[in-house]
Design an enzyme around this catalytic site. Structure first.
Site, PDB file in Angstrom:
ATOM      1  N   CYS A  92       0.780  -1.233   0.000  1.00 47.42           N
ATOM      2  CA  CYS A  92       0.000   0.000   0.000  1.00 47.42           C
ATOM      3  C   CYS A  92       0.817   1.292   0.000  1.00 47.42           C
ATOM      4  O   CYS A  92       0.491   2.209  -0.759  1.00 47.42           O
ATOM      5  CB  CYS A  92      -1.042   0.022   1.121  1.00 47.42           C
ATOM      6  N   ARG A  94       6.589 -11.518   5.108  1.00 46.33           N
ATOM      7  CA  ARG A  94       6.127 -11.306   6.475  1.00 46.33           C
ATOM      8  C   ARG A  94       6.711 -12.393   7.356  1.00 46.33           C
ATOM      9  O   ARG A  94       6.727 -13.562   6.958  1.00 46.33           O
ATOM     10  CB  ARG A  94       4.590 -11.374   6.550  1.00 46.33           C
ATOM     11  N   GLN A 133       0.681 -11.171  -3.379  1.00 44.27           N
ATOM     12  CA  GLN A 133      -0.741 -10.840  -3.272  1.00 44.27           C
ATOM     13  C   GLN A 133      -1.256 -10.339  -4.611  1.00 44.27           C
ATOM     14  O   GLN A 133      -0.541  -9.643  -5.323  1.00 44.27           O
ATOM     15  CB  GLN A 133      -0.931  -9.717  -2.247  1.00 44.27           C
ATOM     16  N   ASP A 155      -2.969  -7.847  -5.261  1.00 45.24           N
ATOM     17  CA  ASP A 155      -3.366  -6.682  -4.486  1.00 45.24           C
ATOM     18  C   ASP A 155      -3.959  -5.601  -5.385  1.00 45.24           C
ATOM     19  O   ASP A 155      -3.662  -5.557  -6.578  1.00 45.24           O
ATOM     20  CB  ASP A 155      -2.096  -6.127  -3.823  1.00 45.24           C
ATOM     21  N   HIS A 193      -5.512  -1.288  -4.855  1.00 47.84           N
ATOM     22  CA  HIS A 193      -6.025  -0.213  -4.008  1.00 47.84           C
ATOM     23  C   HIS A 193      -6.931   0.651  -4.845  1.00 47.84           C
ATOM     24  O   HIS A 193      -6.583   1.009  -5.969  1.00 47.84           O
ATOM     25  CB  HIS A 193      -4.869   0.588  -3.410  1.00 47.84           C
ATOM     26  N   LYS A 244     -14.109  -4.774   7.014  1.00 45.19           N
ATOM     27  CA  LYS A 244     -13.689  -5.584   5.859  1.00 45.19           C
ATOM     28  C   LYS A 244     -14.621  -6.750   5.611  1.00 45.19           C
ATOM     29  O   LYS A 244     -15.368  -7.174   6.499  1.00 45.19           O
ATOM     30  CB  LYS A 244     -12.275  -6.101   6.091  1.00 45.19           C
ATOM     31  N   HIS A 261      -8.472  -1.443   0.203  1.00 42.63           N
ATOM     32  CA  HIS A 261      -7.513  -2.492  -0.182  1.00 42.63           C
ATOM     33  C   HIS A 261      -8.330  -3.692  -0.620  1.00 42.63           C
ATOM     34  O   HIS A 261      -9.340  -4.000   0.016  1.00 42.63           O
ATOM     35  CB  HIS A 261      -6.691  -3.024   1.004  1.00 42.63           C
TER      36      HIS A 261
END
Length: 573
Positions: free
Chosen positions: A271, A300, A318, A320, A322, A402, A448
């Site tokens: 992000c 991670r 990911q 991912d 945004h 979420k 996200h």
RNA sequence: GCCCACAUAGCUCAGUCGGUAGAGCGCAUUCUUGGUAAGAAUGAGGUCAUCGGUUCGAAUCCGAUUGUGGGCUCCA
């Protein structure tokens, strides 16, 4: 009372029977809790020594004796004071009694075992028809890692021996689809010790599948109004301070790399980079919404004990994105994300998933009203799509509510794939703005979303979902050409070229083996199509096709078969 | 990270009571050239996860470490 409820009561009673068996072996045992769970039950104990798997048959025998004796379950009500006296030597029970709001508490007794319990129970132990103890595990008292670790014994129980055996068979079958086993058998990926736990290598076949999925993913993202970003793997400590990750996420981040006396951190999330791209210039409301996606590889730190095949790794990619939008656009954007998600899941043939809506936790940032609006938007799209869902009250991240979607693996364990999260924190921290129609600065909404979640976990689920027999469009090898004998190899090579020209993934088995052996091999590799080439086919310029299912297709011209395969690939079937 | 278990050839696994390691598959070579799920022979391949201890002697017993599996906690 329906069958499921009866079964649950029986399973709960089985846990009491197990506790009685444990008590007879360890008179000093301290008892915690012992509920019914899916397919069975467990009970947590504190015991003078560690149990080993050899203890399970011994406990089972004692349980069988108790069941055979057909002891009645009797219920009593005590005042809390009486109960505390009764359980004076049971610290966990005392703690439970403290937490009960009523003045009276229920106790159940069978044989020599008395337990604090709301019930209900079966009338006597003989009603337990079939059970088996499965495993021993450690479990923290009340699920808190700061508490003592207790020993938990898991068991299963069913209404009949037959059902129990069926369940055991089902587990055996499920183990055959385990992505770790299939990943090895089909040579899809490796997690070598030499590079460290939770770090994955994709072999050529796994690479082919990943490429197929990514190609699809990119095409659909462009078609659905997304742009694709590429961002670095490391960033300065200052960036992660601004984003707040060094404050609230540090324990999941790797130690910094120092270059020119500056600290860089491996990214645990994408992000901040996307936000910097947003902030590269002044944004007008006219250009919103911005939908920016990235197949972003993040790292991670996960505790060693939680790593699990592809499902839980330390480095993962990911899918991912945004979304930055105005408040007015928020509802439509969320609706669109969910529609896109359902399309994706449908493409991969996942029929079964669970939807979770997580709402505002106690310690949250962002205005109450924004939370309400966002939660309503999420709830609305779930309803709009007529999805069943569970609400996790207060389960949202501190920065926004979420929707999570979890998919079951072969053994029925749920893994989170999709996540769609509002973020009321980062726009604030990075001071993100856009110029509205009024000429004033406003803060954009930030969402996200990862639809597949991470490629690694999704791949694991995909392998188990298809049991390694991928549909044609995903199969690493779509067609295996099998020459009947060596003299047909040359023709097979010609066909190979032809298939490749048409974009079909093909391999020739030109080993000096018998055709039967080559077919067997292709079957074990779960290749969807086998093309057998012998004298007849060469003479007629045709192909003899066998499906993975064993089905034999009529001999046909090569062009006709290529068309069939291409169509199937295009249809994602 | 915590609890329990496990770690033998590339893979799947035998290995009894402590006496220095075996099979099948795979791989290589040779023979075989075949019609819809295993043709045959020969050969190569192991510091028995790592380190330490007990013992005349350890794959085997003990301890530590690493990794894996099942849980707990945590999460895509």
């Amino acid at each position: 009372m329906n069958e499921a409820e009866k079964l649950e009561i029986m399973r709960h009673s089985a846990s009491h029977v197990m506790a009685e068996a444990i008590l007879s072996m360890f008179p000093d045992a301290k008892f915690a809790i012992g509920p019914a769970i899916e397919n069975g039950f467990y009970y947590d104990f504190e015991l003078p020594r560690s149990l080993s798997p050899d203890d399970l048959p011994v406990i089972e025998n004692k349980m069988s004796e108790i069941i055979k004796a057909n002891l009645p379950f009797t219920r009593k009500e005590l005042t809390k004071e009486e109960a505390k006296k009764l359980f004076a030597n049971q610290p966990y029970k005392l703690e439970l009694i403290e937490d009960i709001a009523d003045e009276k508490v229920g106790i159940y007794q069978q044989g020599k075992f008395v337990d604090l319990c709301r019930g209900p129970h079966i009338s006597s132990t003989g009603e337990i028809k079939a059970f088996k103890l499965m495993s021993i595990a450690g479990a923290y008292w009340r699920g808190d890692e700061h508490n003592a670790m207790l020993q938990r014994v898991y068991g299963i129980a069913f209404g009949s021996k037959q059902e129990l055996d069926e369940y055991l068979t089902k587990i055996e079958e499920a183990k055959k689809r385990d992505h770790r086993k299939l990943g090895k058998d089909l040579d899809l990926f490796l997690i070598p010790e030499e590079i460290g736990g939770g770090l994955v290598i994709y072999t050529p076949k796994g690479g082919r599948i990943r490429t197929a999925v990514e190609d699809f993913w990119r095409k659909e993202h462009f078609a659905n109004g997304y742009e694709i970003l590429y961002t670095p793997h490391i960033g300065l400590s200052k960036l992660w301070e601004t984003s707040g990750h060094l404050g609230f996420y540090k324990e999941n981040m790797y130690s910094p790399i120092t270059i020119d006396e500056q600290d860089y951190y491996l990214k645990p999330m994408n992000c901040p980079f996307h936000i910097l791209a947003y902030k590269s210039r002044i944004r007008s409301y006219r250009e919103l919404p911005l939908r920016w996606a990235e197949l972003g590889t993040v790292y991670r730190y996960e505790m060693s004990g939680v790593l699990s095949g592809l499902m839980r790794v330390r480095g993962f990619t990911q899918d991912d994105a945004h979304i930055f939008c105005t408040p007015e656009q928020m509802n439509a954007e969320i609706s669109e994300v969910l529609r896109f998600l359902l399309f994706m899941l449908d493409t991969f043939g996942f029929p079964k998933y669970k939807v979770y809506l997580s709402t505002r936790p106690k310690d949250a940032v962002g205005e109450q009203q924004k939370w309400e609006d966002a939660q309503n938007a999420l709830r609305h799209v779930i309803d709009e799509n007529k999805l069943e869902y569970h609400v996790d009250e207060g389960g949202g991240a501190f920065y926004g509510p979420k929707i999570d979607i979890k998919i079951e693996d072969a053994l029925g364990r749920e893994w989170q794939a999709t996540t769609i999260q509002f973020d009321f924190n980062l726009p604030e921290r990075f001071n993100m703005t856009y110029v509205g129609a009024d000429g004033k600065e406003h803060q954009p909404y930030m969402i996200h979303r990862a639809l597949l979640g991470s490629w690694e976990r999704f791949f694991g689920l995909l392998i188990e979902h298809y049991a390694g027999a991928f549909p044609v469009w995903l199969s690493p090898v779509q067609v295996k050409i099998i020459p009947v004998s060596d003299r047909h190899n040359e023709h097979a090579r010609k066909l190979e070229k032809e298939f490749k020209t048409q974009g079909i993934r093909v391999e020739v088995d030109d080993r000096s083996e018998r055709m039967n052996q080559k077919i067997r091999q292709a079957q074990l590799e779960k290749i969807p199509y086998m093309v057998i080439i012998g004298d007849k086919e060469i003479a007629e310029n045709t192909v003899s096709v066998r499906r993975r299912s064993g089905e034999q297709l009529p001999t046909q011209p090569l062009a006709a078969f290529i068309e069939t395969v291409c169509k199937e690939i295009a249809n994602k079937s």
